[in-house]
Design a protein around this motif. Structure first.
Motif, PDB file in Angstrom:
ATOM      1  N   ARG A  35       0.832  -1.199   0.000  1.00 33.63           N
ATOM      2  CA  ARG A  35       0.000   0.000   0.000  1.00 33.63           C
ATOM      3  C   ARG A  35       0.867   1.250   0.000  1.00 33.63           C
ATOM      4  N   CYS A  77       4.764  10.058  -0.883  1.00 27.45           N
ATOM      5  CA  CYS A  77       4.136   8.746  -0.720  1.00 27.45           C
ATOM      6  C   CYS A  77       4.837   8.039   0.431  1.00 27.45           C
ATOM      7  N   CYS A 100      -3.689   4.433  -1.700  1.00 31.60           N
ATOM      8  CA  CYS A 100      -3.787   4.129  -3.119  1.00 31.60           C
ATOM      9  C   CYS A 100      -4.424   2.754  -3.300  1.00 31.60           C
ATOM     10  N   GLY A 120      -5.101   2.261  -8.745  1.00 31.70           N
ATOM     11  CA  GLY A 120      -4.323   3.489  -8.826  1.00 31.70           C
ATOM     12  C   GLY A 120      -5.048   4.730  -8.330  1.00 31.70           C
ATOM     13  N   ASP A 121      -6.327   4.608  -8.016  1.00 32.87           N
ATOM     14  CA  ASP A 121      -7.078   5.739  -7.479  1.00 32.87           C
ATOM     15  C   ASP A 121      -6.743   5.938  -6.004  1.00 32.87           C
ATOM     16  N   TRP A 122      -6.775   7.198  -5.570  1.00 30.07           N
ATOM     17  CA  TRP A 122      -6.568   7.512  -4.162  1.00 30.07           C
ATOM     18  C   TRP A 122      -7.915   7.558  -3.466  1.00 30.07           C
TER      19      TRP A 122
END
Length: 87
Positions: free
Chosen positions: A5, A23, A55, A59-61
């Motif tokens: 993650r 990140c 994430c 790939g979307d947050w």
């Protein structure tokens, strides 16, 4: 194989945090960095509202923790007691 993650810090407007835009490999790392930054800057109350996104596999947050204060002031009595212990 488990996907690792990734986390990032967000501000009160649910945008990537300007000063802490990075990140992180763990939630603990993200929160620890935010707390250290807040302690160092002595920021305004609005800046203390920090949330976390994670994430997703696509790939979307996604919001993991809503923006809220990470630090809270000590009660007045606790500040007095702490100052007495230091003397």
């Amino acid at each position: 194989m488990a996907m690792q993650r990734a986390y990032r810090l967000i501000d009160a407007c649910f945008e990537p945090h300007r000063q802490l835009d990075d990140c992180y490999a763990s939630l603990d790392d993200a929160i620890g960095d935010a707390v250290a930054w807040l302690e160092h800057t002595g920021s305004e109350p609005q800046q203390q509202l920090i949330g976390v996104e994670v994430c997703a596999a696509n790939g979307d947050w996604r919001t993991y923790r809503l923006p809220m204060p990470l630090l809270c002031p000590l009660p007045h009595e606790a500040n007095q007691a702490a100052s007495l212990l230091v003397q």
